[in-house]
Write a protein that holds these residues in place. Structure first.
Motif, mmCIF file in Angstrom:
data_model
loop_
_atom_site.group_PDB
_atom_site.id
_atom_site.type_symbol
_atom_site.label_atom_id
_atom_site.label_comp_id
_atom_site.label_asym_id
_atom_site.label_seq_id
_atom_site.Cartn_x
_atom_site.Cartn_y
_atom_site.Cartn_z
ATOM 1 N N VAL A 331 0.835 -1.204 0.000
ATOM 2 C CA VAL A 331 0.000 0.000 0.000
ATOM 3 C C VAL A 331 0.869 1.253 0.000
ATOM 4 N N GLU A 332 1.931 1.239 0.806
ATOM 5 C CA GLU A 332 2.825 2.398 0.865
ATOM 6 C C GLU A 332 3.535 2.611 -0.472
ATOM 7 N N LEU A 333 3.979 1.525 -1.096
ATOM 8 C CA LEU A 333 4.685 1.637 -2.363
ATOM 9 C C LEU A 333 3.764 2.103 -3.486
ATOM 10 N N ALA A 334 2.483 1.751 -3.397
ATOM 11 C CA ALA A 334 1.543 2.118 -4.452
ATOM 12 C C ALA A 334 1.296 3.618 -4.494
ATOM 13 N N ASP A 335 1.395 4.263 -3.359
ATOM 14 C CA ASP A 335 1.193 5.716 -3.282
ATOM 15 C C ASP A 335 -0.135 6.117 -3.913
ATOM 16 N N GLY A 336 -1.172 5.366 -3.602
ATOM 17 C CA GLY A 336 -2.499 5.619 -4.153
ATOM 18 C C GLY A 336 -3.383 4.404 -3.952
ATOM 19 N N GLU A 337 -4.553 4.414 -4.579
ATOM 20 C CA GLU A 337 -5.478 3.310 -4.421
ATOM 21 C C GLU A 337 -4.999 2.064 -5.169
ATOM 22 N N ILE A 338 -5.319 0.887 -4.596
ATOM 23 C CA ILE A 338 -4.977 -0.400 -5.201
ATOM 24 C C ILE A 338 -6.244 -1.046 -5.741
#
Length: 403
Positions: A331-338
């Motif tokens: 989630v942190e690496l995505a820097d946005g919605e998954i």
């Protein structure tokens, strides 16, 4: 085989516990497609309990998707989605997207020529794509015992900027047959590659919940994945000496009274694996079976001579926490919605968790709050930029798509 594009990036999952393989494959895929609520399915990944006939499962899956849907999968020791875990069932994850493209390939011959098999599969993938980012999903025969060499061969072929994740097919610890699927093909001793090209980079994370319970031990006699001696003594005896008291206190069992080929002992080896100190953590290595007459241990991957190992163990609580950490990192690496994705979780973790295994899946679901499908592997692949090693055991590997 390439998928077409459709609006948005949407992931959906489905499951079935039907008795017949074709029915289970069709039911799980139909459920996923209904939840997807899209005109088409671009990509489908299926995880089928090894008790099913894989060809029948695949036939059922293909009957429920489009003719040009990219379909891959493998046999599994256990399967799950964000909604349920199954000891015997089929789990399917489907994706439709206008920002990701899926190209798939399969090749056989891992046992004879790893690099040649990787090269053959990669040749079926496109050289040029119209997207700035590439990553990959990998499935392979879980009895091949070549996970680390395979991860390095894939990295060399795809390049250092293509991260990848995946798992080794499994068969409920029978150690008999672990095929992979691609398109209409089911094959053993084989590799499946999925090139995932996108406008954004897919997100990959990894974590485990093991801690060392022994002093360092050095591998002193080895042939590939067969470790004969540790510290100059039979490897199996060193392992037993290290875990004996811990096993007695934790499980109430006597490791000395267990037969070498007994399921109980094989499961204990999944609970007490070895770790290699990486400086910032340990990479886990699974001693898959004991060779009683020689006192050797056969690992799930090659172990170089001189490798320093520690015996590892993780409590159920730490295994649940590590699953949550893997999800949180993604989630942190995505820097946005998954949008959702796939999870490759080692079958050895179920040995430790037992009835609490669903709690580890719940830990993933609580963080993601999006659909995901996964299975219990015989080893996990996770290679990211800058890493020199990509094969794991007793680990949770996550591959998710940003919206």
């Amino acid at each position: 085989m390439s998928s077409e594009q459709s609006p948005g990036t949407v992931v959906a999952t489905g499951t079935s516990i039907a008795d017949a393989g074709e029915q289970a494959g069709r039911e799980a895929t139909s459920a996923a497609r209904t939840a997807l609520d899209a005109d088409r399915v671009d990509f489908c990944q299926v995880f089928a309990d090894a008790a099913f006939d894989p060809e029948r499962v695949l036939a059922g899956v293909r009957a429920a998707v489009d003719e040009d849907t990219a379909v891959v999968g493998c046999t599994a020791a256990g399967t799950f989605t964000e909604e349920r875990t199954m000891d015997r069932g089929v789990a399917v994850g489907v994706v439709t997207s206008d920002s990701f493209q899926f190209d798939t390939a399969i090749a056989s011959g891992l046992g004879e020529n790893i690099q040649g098999t990787v090269r053959e599969a990669a040749r079926s993938l496109p050289d040029d794509v119209d997207y700035p980012y590439q990553s990959a999903l990998v499935l392979h025969d879980g009895l091949s015992g070549i996970g680390e060499r395979l991860s390095l061969a894939i990295q060399r072929r795809l390049g250092p900027h293509v991260g990848f994740a995946g798992g080794a097919a499994s068969d409920n610890f029978r150690m008999e047959s672990t095929p992979v699927f691609c398109g209409e093909t089911v094959a053993e001793d084989a590799l499946v590659l999925v090139l995932v090209s996108g406008e954004d980079r897919a997100v990959i994370s990894v974590d485990h919940g093991h801690e060392p319970i022994s002093e360092p031990h050095e591998v002193t006699d080895v042939d590939g994945n067969l470790v004969r001696e540790i510290d100059g003594e039979p490897a199996f005896e060193v392992w037993k000496d290290t875990v004996r008291d811990h096993v007695s206190e934790t499980f109430g069992l006597d490791v000395d009274s267990s037969q070498v080929d007994a399921p109980q002992l094989q499961r204990l080896m999944g609970a007490y694996e070895f770790g290699i100190d990486q400086g910032d953590g340990y990479k886990i290595r699974w001693p898959r079976t004991a060779v009683g007459e020689s006192g050797s241990l056969r690992f799930a991957v090659d172990i170089p001579e001189g490798t320093v190992l520690r015996v590892m163990h993780g409590s159920p609580e730490s295994q649940i926490e590590s699953a949550g950490r893997a999800a949180s990192e993604a989630v942190e690496l995505a820097d946005g919605e998954i949008a959702g994705g796939f999870v490759y979780d080692c079958a050895c973790r179920e040995i430790i968790l037992q009835d609490e295994y669903p709690a580890a899946v719940d830990a993933l679901a609580e963080v993601f709050d999006t659909p995901f499908a996964g299975f219990e592997t015989y080893g996990e692949l996770c290679m990211q930029m800058g890493q020199l090693s990509g094969f794991h055991n007793t680990t949770t590997v996550v591959f998710v798509f940003p919206e």
